[in-house]
Design a protein around this motif. Structure first.
Motif, short mmCIF file in Angstrom:
data_model
loop_
_atom_site.label_atom_id
_atom_site.label_comp_id
_atom_site.label_asym_id
_atom_site.label_seq_id
_atom_site.Cartn_x
_atom_site.Cartn_y
_atom_site.Cartn_z
N PHE A 132 1.08 -1.44 0.13
CA PHE A 132 -0.04 0.00 0.06
C PHE A 132 0.26 1.52 0.19
CE2 PHE A 132 -2.22 3.24 1.88
CZ PHE A 132 -3.73 3.00 1.48
N ASP A 133 1.18 1.81 -0.91
CA ASP A 133 1.94 2.84 -1.23
C ASP A 133 1.14 4.36 -0.73
OD1 ASP A 133 3.55 4.97 -2.34
OD2 ASP A 133 4.03 3.89 -4.00
N ILE A 134 0.95 4.67 0.35
CA ILE A 134 0.96 5.36 0.91
C ILE A 134 1.59 7.05 -0.49
CG2 ILE A 134 1.09 7.69 2.88
CD1 ILE A 134 1.52 5.63 4.62
N ALA A 135 1.93 7.37 -0.66
CA ALA A 135 2.73 8.41 -1.52
C ALA A 135 2.06 8.49 -2.29
CB ALA A 135 4.15 8.02 -1.43
N GLU A 136 1.53 7.06 -3.46
CA GLU A 136 1.16 7.48 -4.43
C GLU A 136 -0.53 7.15 -4.87
OE1 GLU A 136 -0.60 5.99 -7.86
OE2 GLU A 136 -0.62 4.75 -6.78
N ILE A 137 -1.43 6.61 -3.98
CA ILE A 137 -2.44 6.16 -2.93
C ILE A 137 -2.69 7.46 -2.46
CG2 ILE A 137 -4.31 5.11 -1.91
CD1 ILE A 137 -2.31 2.75 -2.28
N ALA A 138 -2.90 8.26 -3.42
CA ALA A 138 -3.13 9.86 -2.76
C ALA A 138 -3.36 10.97 -3.86
CB ALA A 138 -1.62 10.91 -2.14
N ASP A 139 -3.77 12.24 -3.48
CA ASP A 139 -4.30 13.40 -4.84
C ASP A 139 -2.78 13.80 -5.48
OD1 ASP A 139 -4.52 15.30 -5.97
OD2 ASP A 139 -6.51 16.44 -4.61
N LEU A 140 -2.41 13.57 -6.18
CA LEU A 140 -1.21 14.00 -6.99
C LEU A 140 -0.90 15.48 -7.52
CD1 LEU A 140 0.47 10.34 -7.91
CD2 LEU A 140 0.60 11.21 -6.29
N ASP A 141 -2.39 15.65 -7.73
CA ASP A 141 -2.43 16.69 -8.17
C ASP A 141 -2.60 18.17 -7.44
OD1 ASP A 141 -2.55 15.87 -10.80
OD2 ASP A 141 -4.99 15.70 -10.17
N ASN A 142 -2.27 17.71 -5.91
CA ASN A 142 -2.47 18.10 -4.46
C ASN A 142 -0.78 18.78 -4.14
OD1 ASN A 142 -2.48 19.51 -2.27
ND2 ASN A 142 -4.32 19.12 -1.29
N LEU A 164 0.12 19.48 -1.26
CA LEU A 164 1.00 18.25 -0.73
C LEU A 164 0.86 17.17 -0.86
CD1 LEU A 164 -2.10 20.46 1.78
CD2 LEU A 164 -0.08 20.81 1.55
N PRO A 165 1.89 16.86 0.26
CA PRO A 165 1.97 15.73 -0.09
C PRO A 165 1.24 14.75 0.81
CG PRO A 165 2.75 16.47 2.33
CD PRO A 165 2.32 17.77 1.47
N HIS A 166 0.32 13.42 0.20
CA HIS A 166 -0.07 12.16 0.50
C HIS A 166 -1.49 12.40 1.52
CE1 HIS A 166 3.66 11.74 3.08
NE2 HIS A 166 2.43 12.02 4.25
N MET A 167 -2.17 13.71 0.25
CA MET A 167 -3.82 13.90 0.56
C MET A 167 -4.60 12.86 0.08
SD MET A 167 -3.87 16.72 2.64
CE MET A 167 -5.48 17.45 1.97
N LEU A 168 -5.05 12.58 0.96
CA LEU A 168 -6.59 11.62 0.58
C LEU A 168 -6.70 11.61 -0.94
CD1 LEU A 168 -9.23 11.69 3.49
CD2 LEU A 168 -7.01 10.13 2.62
N PRO A 169 -6.68 10.91 -1.89
CA PRO A 169 -7.39 10.45 -2.94
C PRO A 169 -8.85 10.35 -3.38
CG PRO A 169 -7.08 8.68 -2.53
CD PRO A 169 -6.66 9.45 -1.02
N ASP A 170 -9.60 11.09 -4.94
CA ASP A 170 -10.69 11.15 -4.71
C ASP A 170 -10.47 9.46 -4.53
OD1 ASP A 170 -10.24 9.72 -7.16
OD2 ASP A 170 -10.39 11.65 -7.85
N GLU A 171 -12.63 8.84 -4.72
CA GLU A 171 -12.89 7.70 -4.42
C GLU A 171 -12.58 6.79 -5.33
OE1 GLU A 171 -17.03 9.03 -4.27
OE2 GLU A 171 -16.86 9.01 -1.82
N THR A 172 -13.11 7.71 -6.66
CA THR A 172 -12.43 6.77 -7.69
C THR A 172 -11.26 6.18 -7.59
OG1 THR A 172 -14.39 7.81 -9.05
CG2 THR A 172 -12.61 6.74 -9.99
N LYS A 173 -10.20 7.03 -7.31
CA LYS A 173 -8.79 6.65 -6.81
C LYS A 173 -8.99 5.50 -5.86
CE LYS A 173 -3.49 8.01 -7.11
NZ LYS A 173 -2.47 9.02 -6.96
N PHE A 174 -9.07 5.62 -5.49
CA PHE A 174 -9.63 4.79 -3.88
C PHE A 174 -9.66 4.06 -4.35
CE2 PHE A 174 -9.97 2.44 0.43
CZ PHE A 174 -8.37 3.41 0.55
N ALA A 175 -10.80 3.32 -5.17
CA ALA A 175 -11.56 2.33 -5.45
C ALA A 175 -10.82 1.19 -6.26
CB ALA A 175 -12.68 2.34 -5.52
#
Length: 280
Positions: A50-60, A62-73
């Motif tokens: 589980f890549d905390i740095a990549e499972i994130a909102d990469l357009d933000n 700020l580091p590893h902010m929560l992604p949207d629901e689509t990406k997380f799923a």
């Protein structure tokens, strides 16, 4: 399944068809360690990374902010994690980052999620089996619905500071909280949010990386001056170790607790936010 499971429990359950094991190791930029490479070199049998740095909102920015629901799923499905799975998360980091993945999974709707008490360090110290390489699973079907009650943002923190009706608990080392230690990310002011309490995440753990007993955890919150009767927001450098404080509070039965996802990476970079130095 309890929120915290032992290495003995996992050893007995390993290989069950509904069980998914997740390595959520993460390090600070200054640690000079590669969590992906360490996962490939050795992990609990069947575990996925589980890549905390990549499972994130990469357009933000700020580091590893929560992604949207689509990406997380999508990422959970790629890892073979689906609705109804029992999920056990562990790490091999001094930051005890399994709680961050636990919190993310819970926030996006997973029900049966646990942290492995003692993590990979304890697993290996006990001479338990491990694998090398990458583990892949058939895609699962994960339904992601973010519960915003688990997350706090900067505007909510500013409102809380004015109302003084919440406890803000900072998981960073005491020197960084006091403004005496450097932040690991450049461009950030030193110090803490006015009124925040200092509870470094390291104080929640025994030397073998297991969580302290419930009585000892309660004593740590008391020692930090935290009133557990108040709603709580946890914070840290970038929302990772804040999850360990949230997890400890949940072990104590507290439900009205959220993670400030932007944490000091957002707050400390904004010249308009109020800041304090010194002890709490």
């Amino acid at each position: 399944m309890d929120s915290l499971v032992s290495t003995e429990w996992l050893a007995e359950e390993l290989g069950a068809p509904d069980l998914r094991v997740v390595d959520a190791t993460f390090f600070l930029p200054t640690d000079n360690r590669d969590p992906k490479a360490e996962y490939v070199a050795a992990h609990i049998p069947g575990a996925v990374f589980f890549d905390i740095a990549e499972i994130a909102d990469l357009d933000n920015p700020l580091p590893h902010m929560l992604p949207d629901e689509t990406k997380f799923a999508s990422r959970m499905q790629t890892l073979g994690i689906g609705d109804g799975n029992r999920i056990v998360v562990y790490d091999n980091s001094p930051l005890h980052t399994a709680a961050r993945a636990w919190w993310m999974l819970k926030a996006f709707g997973a029900h049966l999620v646990a942290v492995l008490d003692g993590g990979f360090q304890k697993w290996m110290a006990e001479g338990r089996p491990f694998e090398i390489g990458r583990d892949l699973h058939r895609h699962g079907h994960f339904t992601a619905r973010l519960d915003t009650n688990d997350v706090a943002d900067k505007a909510q923190l500013l409102a809380v500071l004015d109302a003084r009706d919440h406890e803000i608990v900072d998981a960073r080392p005491a020197a960084r909280f006091a403004g005496e230690g450097l932040e690991p990310r450049p461009g950030l002011a030193s110090g803490h949010m006015p009124g925040a309490r200092s509870l470094p995440q390291s104080e929640l753990f025994n030397p073998d990386h297991t969580y302290k007993s419930l009585d000892a955890l309660r004593a740590e919150f008391d020692r930090a001056g935290v009133d557990l009767a108040k709603p709580m927001i946890t914070t840290c450098g970038s929302g990772v170790t804040a999850a360990s404080v949230l997890f400890a509070a949940r072990l104590l039965g507290k439900r009205d607790v959220r993670v400030y996802d932007g944490s000091w990476s957002e707050w400390g970079a904004d010249p308009a936010t109020p800041k304090a130095t010194g002890a709490a």
